[in-house]
Design an enzyme around this catalytic site. Sequence first.
Site, PDB file in Angstrom:
ATOM      1  CD  GLU A  34      11.180  -8.639  13.483  1.00 21.49           C
ATOM      2  OE1 GLU A  34      11.594  -9.526  14.245  1.00 21.49           O
ATOM      3  OE2 GLU A  34      10.135  -8.759  12.829  1.00 21.49           O
ATOM      4  CE1 TYR A 113      12.609 -13.966  12.797  1.00 22.54           C
ATOM      5  CE2 TYR A 113      13.376 -12.334  14.411  1.00 22.54           C
ATOM      6  CZ  TYR A 113      12.371 -12.872  13.617  1.00 22.54           C
ATOM      7  OH  TYR A 113      11.139 -12.290  13.620  1.00 22.54           O
ATOM      8  CG  ASP A 131      10.260 -17.027  14.584  1.00 20.27           C
ATOM      9  OD1 ASP A 131       9.851 -18.011  13.904  1.00 20.27           O
ATOM     10  OD2 ASP A 131       9.490 -16.165  15.040  1.00 20.27           O
TER      11      ASP A 131
END
Length: 337
Positions: A34, A113, A131
Amino acid sequence: MKKISAPLLEWYSMYKRDLPWRRTKDPYLIWLSEIILQQTRVAQGTEYYLRFAKTFPTPSSLASATEDEVLKLWQGLGYYSRARNLHAAAKSMKGKFPRTYEGVRALKGVGDYTAAAICSIAYNMPYAVVDGNVYRVLSRVFGIDTPIDSNDGKKQFSALAQTQLDKKNASEYNQAIMDFGATVCTPQCPQCKGCPLAKQCVARRKNRTEELPVKEKKTKLSTRYFHYIYVEQGNCIYLHKRGGGDIWQNLYELPLFETSTEKRPKVAWLKGAELTPMGTLKHVLSHQIIYGTIYKVKLPHSAKLPTEFIKIKKGDLKKYAIPRLVQKLLEKIKTEI
Ligand code: SF4
């Protein structure tokens, strides 16, 4: 309006992309992916993910590396604060990746997020991700004009995303909507024909796919002129470690002179030695356009340079993490890095 989760999950079961971080439920590896994928395309990020996962397979291995080692592995990916935060967060874990949303959210460099993505993907916790892909899909399907970069927009979209989440399948659903935005409901030329959400999509019905999502602010770009000097002194050259409060913190570069115009700089310690430009490149970052020029100068052994510069052997240059712009400029003068 009907929830979008069922058609998206069905679509995902057929078209899911096979990506290396999707073959694991290890929260540490998912976190790595991520952070690497923030502001990075999947094609470029995959290579870096594999490299990081191999070099630092656990939080402890990453924590015990030096910052220079982490930055060197990150070299070329940009947004270097991500690498510094990654390293600081690994140190704070004390060998164990956090198990709660609050613990994950408290990690350095992890925002709403990323926390939602890690907790849903690794632990199947019911947190909806929002996102750029999710903003686009939701604004189009529901026909929402609220700017996505306004406070109202952020609240509205995150509440809507949460109502659409399939709480029992949070992991699959979040990945489905992001993949769908990245491959079907794309910024330009979305594939509305055959789209599983076409029947309920307001933007499609009203012919507004190009207008949505709406953004309030335009990014202001500043222009900078970087003059890099490749100083040769026998078998040695000089580097400079960048400080804080600017781009590329703690990375190494050639001695730099920044000017407000493209005019060649006057460098006192060169004592009149001629600066001949060897090449110029335009380098675009999210908020800045940098024009970088490289010059080559040979100095006698007796010449003294400012103490902020580090003298290194030419062959050792590859050991240092340097920004992409400097790498490309060095290629212009055919220097091995
Ligand atoms: S119909 Fe078009 S705009 Fe609407 S969700 Fe599908 S791809 Fe996106």
